[in-house]
Write a protein that holds these residues in place. Structure first.
Motif, PDB file in Angstrom:
ATOM      1  N   ARG A 178      44.518 -16.734  37.663  1.00  0.00           N
ATOM      2  CA  ARG A 178      44.645 -17.475  36.408  1.00  0.00           C
ATOM      3  C   ARG A 178      43.322 -18.144  36.041  1.00  0.00           C
ATOM      4  NH1 ARG A 178      44.317 -21.726  33.570  1.00  0.00           N
ATOM      5  NH2 ARG A 178      45.980 -22.443  32.218  1.00  0.00           N
ATOM      6  N   ASN A 179      42.687 -18.764  37.033  1.00  0.00           N
ATOM      7  CA  ASN A 179      41.421 -19.448  36.789  1.00  0.00           C
ATOM      8  C   ASN A 179      40.331 -18.477  36.342  1.00  0.00           C
ATOM      9  OD1 ASN A 179      42.691 -21.831  37.469  1.00  0.00           O
ATOM     10  ND2 ASN A 179      41.795 -21.953  39.509  1.00  0.00           N
ATOM     11  N   GLU A 180      40.372 -17.269  36.890  1.00  0.00           N
ATOM     12  CA  GLU A 180      39.386 -16.262  36.492  1.00  0.00           C
ATOM     13  C   GLU A 180      39.573 -15.869  35.028  1.00  0.00           C
ATOM     14  OE1 GLU A 180      37.730 -11.911  37.989  1.00  0.00           O
ATOM     15  OE2 GLU A 180      39.150 -13.010  39.228  1.00  0.00           O
ATOM     16  N   PHE A 181      40.813 -15.633  34.617  1.00  0.00           N
ATOM     17  CA  PHE A 181      41.076 -15.311  33.214  1.00  0.00           C
ATOM     18  C   PHE A 181      40.689 -16.475  32.306  1.00  0.00           C
ATOM     19  CE2 PHE A 181      43.613 -11.782  34.779  1.00  0.00           C
ATOM     20  CZ  PHE A 181      43.382 -10.814  33.811  1.00  0.00           C
ATOM     21  N   GLN A 182      40.957 -17.711  32.754  1.00  0.00           N
ATOM     22  CA  GLN A 182      40.599 -18.899  31.969  1.00  0.00           C
ATOM     23  C   GLN A 182      39.088 -18.980  31.784  1.00  0.00           C
ATOM     24  OE1 GLN A 182      42.776 -21.068  30.470  1.00  0.00           O
ATOM     25  NE2 GLN A 182      40.995 -22.027  29.534  1.00  0.00           N
ATOM     26  N   ALA A 183      38.335 -18.701  32.844  1.00  0.00           N
ATOM     27  CA  ALA A 183      36.869 -18.754  32.762  1.00  0.00           C
ATOM     28  C   ALA A 183      36.340 -17.703  31.785  1.00  0.00           C
ATOM     29  CB  ALA A 183      36.259 -18.557  34.146  1.00  0.00           C
ATOM     30  N   VAL A 184      36.919 -16.506  31.824  1.00  0.00           N
ATOM     31  CA  VAL A 184      36.487 -15.446  30.904  1.00  0.00           C
ATOM     32  C   VAL A 184      36.779 -15.864  29.464  1.00  0.00           C
ATOM     33  CG1 VAL A 184      36.894 -13.060  30.169  1.00  0.00           C
ATOM     34  CG2 VAL A 184      36.717 -13.603  32.602  1.00  0.00           C
ATOM     35  N   LYS A 185      37.962 -16.398  29.243  1.00  0.00           N
ATOM     36  CA  LYS A 185      38.345 -16.847  27.897  1.00  0.00           C
ATOM     37  C   LYS A 185      37.378 -17.907  27.386  1.00  0.00           C
ATOM     38  CE  LYS A 185      41.775 -19.470  25.483  1.00  0.00           C
ATOM     39  NZ  LYS A 185      42.555 -20.644  25.702  1.00  0.00           N
ATOM     40  N   GLU A 186      37.067 -18.892  28.227  1.00  0.00           N
ATOM     41  CA  GLU A 186      36.148 -19.958  27.826  1.00  0.00           C
ATOM     42  C   GLU A 186      34.760 -19.409  27.536  1.00  0.00           C
ATOM     43  OE1 GLU A 186      36.431 -22.906  30.914  1.00  0.00           O
ATOM     44  OE2 GLU A 186      38.508 -23.398  30.387  1.00  0.00           O
ATOM     45  N   THR A 187      34.328 -18.430  28.325  1.00  0.00           N
ATOM     46  CA  THR A 187      33.021 -17.813  28.088  1.00  0.00           C
ATOM     47  C   THR A 187      32.987 -17.116  26.734  1.00  0.00           C
ATOM     48  OG1 THR A 187      32.665 -17.495  30.458  1.00  0.00           O
ATOM     49  CG2 THR A 187      31.372 -16.104  28.968  1.00  0.00           C
ATOM     50  N   LEU A 188      34.038 -16.382  26.409  1.00  0.00           N
ATOM     51  CA  LEU A 188      34.084 -15.693  25.112  1.00  0.00           C
ATOM     52  C   LEU A 188      34.161 -16.689  23.960  1.00  0.00           C
ATOM     53  CD1 LEU A 188      36.413 -12.625  25.867  1.00  0.00           C
ATOM     54  CD2 LEU A 188      33.905 -12.752  25.884  1.00  0.00           C
ATOM     55  N   GLU A 189      34.896 -17.773  24.145  1.00  0.00           N
ATOM     56  CA  GLU A 189      34.971 -18.796  23.096  1.00  0.00           C
ATOM     57  C   GLU A 189      33.595 -19.423  22.850  1.00  0.00           C
ATOM     58  OE1 GLU A 189      39.604 -20.288  23.551  1.00  0.00           O
ATOM     59  OE2 GLU A 189      38.059 -21.250  24.775  1.00  0.00           O
ATOM     60  N   GLU A 190      32.846 -19.660  23.922  1.00  0.00           N
ATOM     61  CA  GLU A 190      31.499 -20.218  23.779  1.00  0.00           C
ATOM     62  C   GLU A 190      30.547 -19.197  23.154  1.00  0.00           C
ATOM     63  OE1 GLU A 190      30.484 -23.428  24.210  1.00  0.00           O
ATOM     64  OE2 GLU A 190      32.651 -23.757  24.504  1.00  0.00           O
ATOM     65  N   LEU A 191      30.720 -17.923  23.484  1.00  0.00           N
ATOM     66  CA  LEU A 191      29.879 -16.874  22.917  1.00  0.00           C
ATOM     67  C   LEU A 191      30.039 -16.820  21.400  1.00  0.00           C
ATOM     68  CD1 LEU A 191      27.900 -14.536  23.307  1.00  0.00           C
ATOM     69  CD2 LEU A 191      29.873 -13.043  23.703  1.00  0.00           C
ATOM     70  N   LYS A 192      31.238 -17.054  20.921  1.00  0.00           N
ATOM     71  CA  LYS A 192      31.485 -17.056  19.465  1.00  0.00           C
ATOM     72  C   LYS A 192      30.661 -18.131  18.765  1.00  0.00           C
ATOM     73  CE  LYS A 192      35.555 -16.827  17.795  1.00  0.00           C
ATOM     74  NZ  LYS A 192      36.975 -16.956  17.462  1.00  0.00           N
TER      75      LYS A 192
END
Length: 147
Positions: free
Chosen positions: A36-50
């Motif tokens: 779960r934490n791994e998916f959360q980190a990926v999501k946060e990274t993509l949100e920051e990339l935007k």
């Protein structure tokens, strides 16, 4: 007396089985939380990339043993996300974030179910421990010293 010993052995065996199940559930819970934490980190990274305004932003790519390479993102509008079983697909960032949110919710549900099962097992373990203690007390009270 022999009957009490037999009951104690049976309860001890049952306790060991439940303890092993609880240990497996605890390990499973840990793996679910890591996933779960791994998916959360990926999501946060993509949100920051935007939020990044640069055309080709620089990133650090991990290559192992705490080492990185500098790189540039050529396409910051799309991401390739894992969909399981070794497959990955390209999605635009918004769709990728929605997909990751859904996966995070799935993990949250699995974590909640596992935590509930673990709580039930811990309750059963407590009940068994209490039964064993009561049996041992009865056994001690029925023990008589010969003169």
């Amino acid at each position: 007396m022999a009957e009490m010993n037999e009951q104690l052995e049976r309860l001890a065996y049952e306790y060991q089985l439940l303890q092993a199940q609880a240990q497996l559930l605890a390990q499973n819970l840990e793996l679910l939380t890591l996933g779960r934490n791994e998916f959360q980190a990926v999501k946060e990274t993509l949100e920051e990339l935007k939020k990044v305004e640069e055309e080709k932003p620089e990133i650090l790519v991990p290559i192992g043993a705490g080492s990185f390479l500098k790189a540039h993102i050529d396409d910051k509008e799309n991401a390739i996300v894992s969909v399981g079983a070794g497959y990955a697909i390209e999605k635009n960032l918004d769709d990728a974030i929605v997909y990751l949110d859904a996966r995070i919710r799935e993990y949250d549900e699995a974590i909640a179910k596992t935590q509930e099962a673990l709580r039930k097992l811990e309750g059963q373990l407590g009940e068994l421990a209490q039964k064993v203690q009561e049996l041992q007390q009865r056994q001690a009270m029925s023990f008589s010293v010969r003169k």
